[in-house]
Scaffold this motif. Sequence first.
Motif, PDB file in Angstrom:
ATOM      1  N   ASP A  75      10.821 -25.260   4.723  1.00  0.00           N
ATOM      2  CA  ASP A  75      11.896 -25.018   5.686  1.00  0.00           C
ATOM      3  C   ASP A  75      13.023 -24.329   4.929  1.00  0.00           C
ATOM      4  O   ASP A  75      13.859 -24.971   4.299  1.00  0.00           O
ATOM      5  CB  ASP A  75      12.367 -26.339   6.291  1.00  0.00           C
ATOM      6  CG  ASP A  75      13.428 -26.142   7.372  1.00  0.00           C
ATOM      7  OD1 ASP A  75      13.922 -24.996   7.530  1.00  0.00           O
ATOM      8  OD2 ASP A  75      13.789 -27.128   8.036  1.00  0.00           O
ATOM      9  N   TRP A  76      13.023 -22.983   4.966  1.00  0.00           N
ATOM     10  CA  TRP A  76      13.970 -22.232   4.149  1.00  0.00           C
ATOM     11  C   TRP A  76      15.417 -22.551   4.493  1.00  0.00           C
ATOM     12  O   TRP A  76      16.301 -22.490   3.623  1.00  0.00           O
ATOM     13  CB  TRP A  76      13.728 -20.723   4.325  1.00  0.00           C
ATOM     14  CG  TRP A  76      12.306 -20.275   4.122  1.00  0.00           C
ATOM     15  CD1 TRP A  76      11.461 -19.759   5.047  1.00  0.00           C
ATOM     16  CD2 TRP A  76      11.573 -20.280   2.882  1.00  0.00           C
ATOM     17  NE1 TRP A  76      10.248 -19.444   4.492  1.00  0.00           N
ATOM     18  CE2 TRP A  76      10.282 -19.758   3.162  1.00  0.00           C
ATOM     19  CE3 TRP A  76      11.871 -20.683   1.580  1.00  0.00           C
ATOM     20  CZ2 TRP A  76       9.306 -19.619   2.184  1.00  0.00           C
ATOM     21  CZ3 TRP A  76      10.898 -20.540   0.606  1.00  0.00           C
ATOM     22  CH2 TRP A  76       9.648 -20.019   0.899  1.00  0.00           C
ATOM     23  N   LEU A  77      15.687 -22.887   5.739  1.00  0.00           N
ATOM     24  CA  LEU A  77      17.062 -23.144   6.151  1.00  0.00           C
ATOM     25  C   LEU A  77      17.570 -24.526   5.774  1.00  0.00           C
ATOM     26  O   LEU A  77      18.774 -24.758   5.752  1.00  0.00           O
ATOM     27  CB  LEU A  77      17.189 -22.977   7.672  1.00  0.00           C
ATOM     28  CG  LEU A  77      17.490 -21.564   8.189  1.00  0.00           C
ATOM     29  CD1 LEU A  77      17.446 -21.549   9.700  1.00  0.00           C
ATOM     30  CD2 LEU A  77      18.845 -21.089   7.687  1.00  0.00           C
ATOM     31  N   ALA A  78      16.672 -25.445   5.468  1.00  0.00           N
ATOM     32  CA  ALA A  78      17.097 -26.823   5.201  1.00  0.00           C
ATOM     33  C   ALA A  78      18.080 -26.889   4.034  1.00  0.00           C
ATOM     34  O   ALA A  78      19.084 -27.601   4.075  1.00  0.00           O
ATOM     35  CB  ALA A  78      15.878 -27.704   4.935  1.00  0.00           C
ATOM     36  N   SER A  79      17.806 -26.123   2.987  1.00  0.00           N
ATOM     37  CA  SER A  79      18.693 -26.132   1.822  1.00  0.00           C
ATOM     38  C   SER A  79      20.053 -25.540   2.173  1.00  0.00           C
ATOM     39  O   SER A  79      21.099 -26.020   1.723  1.00  0.00           O
ATOM     40  CB  SER A  79      18.055 -25.356   0.674  1.00  0.00           C
ATOM     41  OG  SER A  79      16.828 -25.944   0.299  1.00  0.00           O
ATOM     42  N   TRP A  80      20.050 -24.495   2.976  1.00  0.00           N
ATOM     43  CA  TRP A  80      21.319 -23.876   3.389  1.00  0.00           C
ATOM     44  C   TRP A  80      22.153 -24.843   4.215  1.00  0.00           C
ATOM     45  O   TRP A  80      23.372 -24.925   4.053  1.00  0.00           O
ATOM     46  CB  TRP A  80      21.004 -22.602   4.181  1.00  0.00           C
ATOM     47  CG  TRP A  80      22.224 -21.908   4.719  1.00  0.00           C
ATOM     48  CD1 TRP A  80      23.068 -21.093   4.037  1.00  0.00           C
ATOM     49  CD2 TRP A  80      22.722 -21.990   6.053  1.00  0.00           C
ATOM     50  NE1 TRP A  80      24.072 -20.643   4.849  1.00  0.00           N
ATOM     51  CE2 TRP A  80      23.887 -21.178   6.104  1.00  0.00           C
ATOM     52  CE3 TRP A  80      22.310 -22.654   7.211  1.00  0.00           C
ATOM     53  CZ2 TRP A  80      24.629 -21.027   7.270  1.00  0.00           C
ATOM     54  CZ3 TRP A  80      23.047 -22.501   8.359  1.00  0.00           C
ATOM     55  CH2 TRP A  80      24.200 -21.694   8.391  1.00  0.00           C
ATOM     56  N   ARG A  81      21.482 -25.603   5.116  1.00  0.00           N
ATOM     57  CA  ARG A  81      22.218 -26.576   5.930  1.00  0.00           C
ATOM     58  C   ARG A  81      22.877 -27.645   5.074  1.00  0.00           C
ATOM     59  O   ARG A  81      23.917 -28.191   5.437  1.00  0.00           O
ATOM     60  CB  ARG A  81      21.266 -27.230   6.931  1.00  0.00           C
ATOM     61  CG  ARG A  81      20.659 -26.280   7.969  1.00  0.00           C
ATOM     62  CD  ARG A  81      19.895 -27.045   9.029  1.00  0.00           C
ATOM     63  NE  ARG A  81      19.144 -26.163   9.904  1.00  0.00           N
ATOM     64  CZ  ARG A  81      17.841 -25.975   9.843  1.00  0.00           C
ATOM     65  NH1 ARG A  81      17.118 -26.613   8.896  1.00  0.00           N
ATOM     66  NH2 ARG A  81      17.236 -25.169  10.675  1.00  0.00           N
ATOM     67  N   ARG A  82      22.281 -27.934   3.923  1.00  0.00           N
ATOM     68  CA  ARG A  82      22.835 -28.940   3.014  1.00  0.00           C
ATOM     69  C   ARG A  82      23.912 -28.371   2.107  1.00  0.00           C
ATOM     70  O   ARG A  82      24.469 -29.087   1.275  1.00  0.00           O
ATOM     71  CB  ARG A  82      21.714 -29.527   2.157  1.00  0.00           C
ATOM     72  CG  ARG A  82      20.686 -30.342   2.934  1.00  0.00           C
ATOM     73  CD  ARG A  82      19.479 -30.644   2.057  1.00  0.00           C
ATOM     74  NE  ARG A  82      19.874 -31.219   0.762  1.00  0.00           N
ATOM     75  CZ  ARG A  82      19.135 -31.138  -0.333  1.00  0.00           C
ATOM     76  NH1 ARG A  82      17.977 -30.489  -0.293  1.00  0.00           N
ATOM     77  NH2 ARG A  82      19.541 -31.699  -1.454  1.00  0.00           N
ATOM     78  N   LEU A  86      21.523 -20.075  -1.502  1.00  0.00           N
ATOM     79  CA  LEU A  86      20.281 -19.336  -1.300  1.00  0.00           C
ATOM     80  C   LEU A  86      20.274 -18.106  -2.215  1.00  0.00           C
ATOM     81  O   LEU A  86      19.805 -17.035  -1.843  1.00  0.00           O
ATOM     82  CB  LEU A  86      20.130 -18.915   0.161  1.00  0.00           C
ATOM     83  CG  LEU A  86      19.964 -20.043   1.173  1.00  0.00           C
ATOM     84  CD1 LEU A  86      19.650 -19.488   2.550  1.00  0.00           C
ATOM     85  CD2 LEU A  86      18.875 -21.005   0.735  1.00  0.00           C
ATOM     86  N   GLU A  87      20.819 -18.242  -3.382  1.00  0.00           N
ATOM     87  CA  GLU A  87      20.835 -17.189  -4.388  1.00  0.00           C
ATOM     88  C   GLU A  87      20.436 -17.794  -5.729  1.00  0.00           C
ATOM     89  O   GLU A  87      20.558 -18.987  -5.959  1.00  0.00           O
ATOM     90  CB  GLU A  87      22.224 -16.545  -4.511  1.00  0.00           C
ATOM     91  CG  GLU A  87      22.677 -15.786  -3.275  1.00  0.00           C
ATOM     92  CD  GLU A  87      21.885 -14.489  -3.075  1.00  0.00           C
ATOM     93  OE1 GLU A  87      21.476 -13.883  -4.087  1.00  0.00           O
ATOM     94  OE2 GLU A  87      21.696 -14.093  -1.915  1.00  0.00           O
ATOM     95  N   ARG A  88      19.946 -16.928  -6.610  1.00  0.00           N
ATOM     96  CA  ARG A  88      19.562 -17.338  -7.958  1.00  0.00           C
ATOM     97  C   ARG A  88      18.541 -18.472  -7.929  1.00  0.00           C
ATOM     98  O   ARG A  88      18.620 -19.441  -8.678  1.00  0.00           O
ATOM     99  CB  ARG A  88      20.791 -17.725  -8.789  1.00  0.00           C
ATOM    100  CG  ARG A  88      21.781 -16.588  -8.971  1.00  0.00           C
ATOM    101  CD  ARG A  88      22.861 -16.923  -9.997  1.00  0.00           C
ATOM    102  NE  ARG A  88      22.281 -17.033 -11.328  1.00  0.00           N
ATOM    103  CZ  ARG A  88      22.091 -16.005 -12.152  1.00  0.00           C
ATOM    104  NH1 ARG A  88      22.415 -14.783 -11.775  1.00  0.00           N
ATOM    105  NH2 ARG A  88      21.577 -16.186 -13.362  1.00  0.00           N
ATOM    106  N   ILE A  89      17.570 -18.316  -7.055  1.00  0.00           N
ATOM    107  CA  ILE A  89      16.460 -19.258  -6.992  1.00  0.00           C
ATOM    108  C   ILE A  89      15.430 -18.860  -8.054  1.00  0.00           C
ATOM    109  O   ILE A  89      14.890 -17.753  -8.005  1.00  0.00           O
ATOM    110  CB  ILE A  89      15.803 -19.259  -5.591  1.00  0.00           C
ATOM    111  CG1 ILE A  89      16.850 -19.475  -4.508  1.00  0.00           C
ATOM    112  CG2 ILE A  89      14.694 -20.296  -5.523  1.00  0.00           C
ATOM    113  CD1 ILE A  89      17.535 -20.808  -4.561  1.00  0.00           C
ATOM    114  N   PRO A  90      15.121 -19.721  -9.021  1.00  0.00           N
ATOM    115  CA  PRO A  90      14.151 -19.340 -10.058  1.00  0.00           C
ATOM    116  C   PRO A  90      12.785 -19.004  -9.456  1.00  0.00           C
ATOM    117  O   PRO A  90      12.287 -19.717  -8.576  1.00  0.00           O
ATOM    118  CB  PRO A  90      14.080 -20.593 -10.947  1.00  0.00           C
ATOM    119  CG  PRO A  90      15.368 -21.320 -10.704  1.00  0.00           C
ATOM    120  CD  PRO A  90      15.695 -21.062  -9.254  1.00  0.00           C
ATOM    121  N   ALA A  91      12.200 -17.919  -9.940  1.00  0.00           N
ATOM    122  CA  ALA A  91      10.900 -17.480  -9.416  1.00  0.00           C
ATOM    123  C   ALA A  91      10.176 -16.667 -10.482  1.00  0.00           C
ATOM    124  O   ALA A  91      10.793 -16.103 -11.383  1.00  0.00           O
ATOM    125  CB  ALA A  91      11.081 -16.650  -8.149  1.00  0.00           C
TER     126      ALA A  91
END
Length: 556
Positions: A75-82, A86-91
């Motif tokens: 759920d990509w939005l769940a983290s934003w709601r908290r 949504l930047e500098r996500i390690p990948a």
Amino acid sequence: MPLVPSWRDLLGTEGRWLLAVDWYERGTVHFSDVGFVLESDRGDLIVSPGLGEITLGRVEASPEVRIVVDSDRVDWLASWRRGLFLERIPARLYRWHSGETLEDARLVVEGYLGDVTVADPTARDRLSAVLRPLDLVTGDLLPNLTITIASIPFVNPRTGLTDPNTTPDGPSLGMSRPEVFGRPGYPNGQPAIPALELTLTDDTVADGKSPSWLLCGHPIRASTCFLWDVTDYELLANLAVSQKFDQQSRTYSAIAVNGNPWAVYGPERVNSGRSFWWGLVSPAEGRSNPYRSGDLRGLSDVLRYLYERIGGRKVDTGRMETYAAELNAYQIDAVLTEPTEIGAWIEGEILRVYPVRIIQGPEGLYCRRRSFRATEADAVATLSTRGGGILVSAASPLSPVAVTLASRVRVSYAFRTLSTYQESVTVGVTPGDAAETTSAGVLAEGGAHWAEIVEPYVGTVEAVIEVPTTWDRATAQRLALDYLDAQSLPRHRRLYEGGVELEGLTLGDVVRLDDPDLNPDEVLLATVEEVEVGGPSVRVTLEILRDFLLYDVPTS
């Protein structure tokens, strides 16, 4: 990390892109274009489908990759709601082939996701982002230190000198401490690098003051250097070089004069316009080389230092050393006096004239000499459009590479006072004469031969190259021959498509090319200029190498 497998190792395998994302509470999640179970040292991993198409070449050493994932696994939005970023996500982006574990897969890009977009009304489970490398050289400036009284309040000159305080209104305050590579001014100590005044006083009339100058913002191996007053183009002295520490314990190099050499100028203010420069005198050396004995002057070592020590890039030390000797024959003598973005400087001053490739490999970045000739013994594989070796099909016409068709080249070098080229060499054909070189023996075995071939076709075409990054005559001669090697005769490239085994080729590799369209009777040699991975096939760009014995030279 594993090396790129050879083309034989890849026969019969299937290649896929594999994306690993460290997404907050979900931990590391893996995506590919299809779902499968991936073996790893930590046990089996679930790879979810949904990764969009990616096409990636190898010419760019630090690629940014556009990523699209369509998956309801997160759920990509769940983290934003908290309230999380949504930047500098390690990948990490891997190239995986069937039969490999996660640890066997080639890590292509390690970095973070930026420009992340979610909640697309047309695709609610979609995440779009740009994967940017962690070690991308962006904004790494050199020099990065300036002269201030807070950092250099006094010079601590040699014993016997007086008045060591940095002049409060001195013209050097706020200026960058120069960064020097190699031996500018060598071998005769010509004025190549600005000397920054530290203790010159307002009035120089027999006041007994002892002036000092900062040479560069780091230690050098030289014990002496020549100091010039180029206002009147006067060699002042051969002075002892001292290594000093500023208030932050950072080392810089300085010189000092015992007494006042400017009393003859009367009440002139020295720090209101006189221009001081210095240069290295044989057998002096510049900054120490961290990779081998001597000073840091060879092209490969200088590039490695800039990428590794300044830019923080990960370097493939094994491959770097494999190709180092050939590149270190080119001597770099350069100075940076203003904050300069390292990547831009390498692009504008090194790649512009030196025959070097910057390659991002599986174990890091490395440098390799660019060559326009090869022998059968150099070939690592055969590519054929009719079977045998790696099967390929032509995907483009035979297309020309832009060249100047020069029959003669003049290389200007030895950049005195960062304004005038003091020396030059000329290589090529003088009408009515044989190929001319200004060097003896082995250096004549180069591009001048191509110039002899092209001159009857186009006449005398002279190119001029300005090289502010060397004071070495042999380097200038090599660059002249390299230029003719690259520019005197027409060059052609062709794009081919094939299977996954093409991924086993590396930029700069020499291959045999069996293409009846180009030559039905002979297998040609070619160099690999690009490998594009993505889509239904792998695409490779080849540059056809020329044999000057095959050219028909007009006799009248």
